[in-house]
Scaffold this motif. Structure first.
Motif, PDB file in Angstrom:
ATOM      1  N   GLU A 126      57.756 -97.110  41.397  1.00 20.80           N
ATOM      2  CA  GLU A 126      58.760 -97.168  42.462  1.00 20.80           C
ATOM      3  C   GLU A 126      58.113 -97.039  43.834  1.00 20.80           C
ATOM      4  O   GLU A 126      58.505 -97.731  44.786  1.00 20.80           O
ATOM      5  CB  GLU A 126      59.797 -96.060  42.257  1.00 20.80           C
ATOM      6  N   ALA A 127      57.118 -96.159  43.950  1.00 20.50           N
ATOM      7  CA  ALA A 127      56.444 -95.964  45.237  1.00 20.50           C
ATOM      8  C   ALA A 127      55.671 -97.206  45.645  1.00 20.50           C
ATOM      9  O   ALA A 127      55.676 -97.597  46.829  1.00 20.50           O
ATOM     10  CB  ALA A 127      55.512 -94.752  45.158  1.00 20.50           C
ATOM     11  N   VAL A 128      54.993 -97.849  44.698  1.00 24.06           N
ATOM     12  CA  VAL A 128      54.246 -99.068  45.009  1.00 24.06           C
ATOM     13  C   VAL A 128      55.192-100.177  45.465  1.00 24.06           C
ATOM     14  O   VAL A 128      54.942-100.870  46.455  1.00 24.06           O
ATOM     15  CB  VAL A 128      53.416 -99.530  43.795  1.00 24.06           C
ATOM     16  N   ARG A 129      56.297-100.321  44.772  1.00 24.78           N
ATOM     17  CA  ARG A 129      57.258-101.368  45.141  1.00 24.78           C
ATOM     18  C   ARG A 129      57.821-101.115  46.539  1.00 24.78           C
ATOM     19  O   ARG A 129      57.998-102.054  47.332  1.00 24.78           O
ATOM     20  CB  ARG A 129      58.375-101.425  44.103  1.00 24.78           C
ATOM     21  N   GLU A 130      58.070 -99.847  46.854  1.00 27.23           N
ATOM     22  CA  GLU A 130      58.561 -99.505  48.193  1.00 27.23           C
ATOM     23  C   GLU A 130      57.474 -99.751  49.232  1.00 27.23           C
ATOM     24  O   GLU A 130      57.735-100.311  50.307  1.00 27.23           O
ATOM     25  CB  GLU A 130      59.003 -98.045  48.213  1.00 27.23           C
TER      26      GLU A 130
END
Length: 323
Positions: free
Chosen positions: A270-274
């Motif tokens: 989720e952090a990478v996608r954000e």
């Protein structure tokens, strides 16, 4: 007297379990290390550093780059595969690892089975280019000439087993042609000889070739992406030309040791996608010719497995080894 001792035993058990439970809840509670299996300043490194800054902001912990180059990215990947699966070591993996799995004997890890593949970062296409003075005007022209004169056209690559080499091997199989492979020790040397006219053809990423395309020194015949590139919309894809099997995206992503907890994998994904939506990260990816690729961990894992099978089959058919 038995009951107080029983109560005390229960309390001790609960207290003993509490720190582990608390640790699960507060991940991350210390700096996160990202192993980059290439030297500082390289394309992997340039891609990861701006992403690491955004991840640090999102995860509220420092994200530290640990460069571990060597042996075709194997040294760094091995360090990542054997790290503690506690969520505090991630490794940059790439399509090159899926190639290496079949290219080298005794790779000390399995790229499919020894990692939890966390998040895809993105990928870049490969470009089939020729020297503008070669007299080759199009993909059809190149193939026609190769069929008229089997073995008369040389192509350069950054080395045996490189992406450019394997794309050209796929091309020869698909078009029933024969070219002569001239391997170099690195992409820069290969490109210089194509620019100098010593070799006619090469396959390279756009980031290394754009200045020479813009100056007219190189002519682009085809691109390996599924769709045409907005940078050069006039260039057809291999699929448009009738060769879907030449569709290739050289990807990079983040992987963790195999037994990393699913909730940690989800949080990093989720952090990478954000992070990849942030303008500064997008700008850096564009500069490297990388298109962001948003995937779940399961989708990323399927890509790793598929590419390992694809390149393994090709290297076996060529009896190609880099040991």
């Amino acid at each position: 007297m038995k009951k107080p001792w029983l109560l005390l035993a229960v309390v001790c058990c609960l207290l003993g379990a509490f720190p582990a439970h608390a640790q699960d809840e507060v991940w991350p509670s210390k700096p996160i290390r990202v192993i980059v299996p290439t030297p500082p300043g390289g394309a992997y490194d340039r891609t990861m550093r701006p992403l690491a800054q955004e991840l640090a902001s999102l995860l509220k912990q420092p994200v530290v780059i640990d460069n571990k180059p060597g042996a075709g990215n194997i040294i760094g990947a091995q360090a990542g595969a054997t790290a503690a699966p506690d969520g505090y070591t991630l490794t940059m993996t790439g399509m090159v690892n899926t190639i290496a799995q079949g290219l080298y004997d005794n790779v000390p890890f399995n790229i499919v089975n020894d990692f939890a593949h966390v998040a895809m970062i993105g990928g870049g296409a490969q470009w089939l280019v020729v020297n503008s003075q070669s007299g080759i005007e199009s993909f059809a022209d190149l193939i026609a000439r190769a069929k008229r004169e089997p073995g008369a056209i040389n192509y350069a690559s950054s080395g045996a087993g490189s992406t450019g080499h394997l794309v050209m091997e796929l091309l020869q199989k698909a078009t029933h042609t024969s070219f002569v492979h001239i391997p170099y020790k690195g992409g820069a040397a290969a490109l210089m000889d194509v620019l100098g006219g010593q070799v006619a053809v090469t396959v390279i990423p756009l980031s290394g070739s754009m200045p020479y395309i813009q100056s007219g020194k190189l002519k682009v015949l085809a691109v390996s992406s599924p769709k045409r590139s907005p940078e050069l919309p006039q260039v057809p894809t291999f699929e448009e030309l009738g060769y879907k099997q030449l569709t290739v995206i050289s990807w990079v992503g983040l992987s963790a040791p195999k037994k990393t907890r699913p909730e940690v994998v989800r949080k990093v994904n989720e952090a990478v996608r954000e992070a990849m939506t942030r303008p500064e990260v997008q700008k850096k990816l564009d500069a490297e010719g990388i298109t962001p690729m948003t995937m779940t961990s399961d989708e990323f894992t399927r890509v790793v497995k598929s590419d390992t099978e694809r390149w393994g089959a090709l290297t076996r058919s060529l009896q190609l080894k880099a040991n």
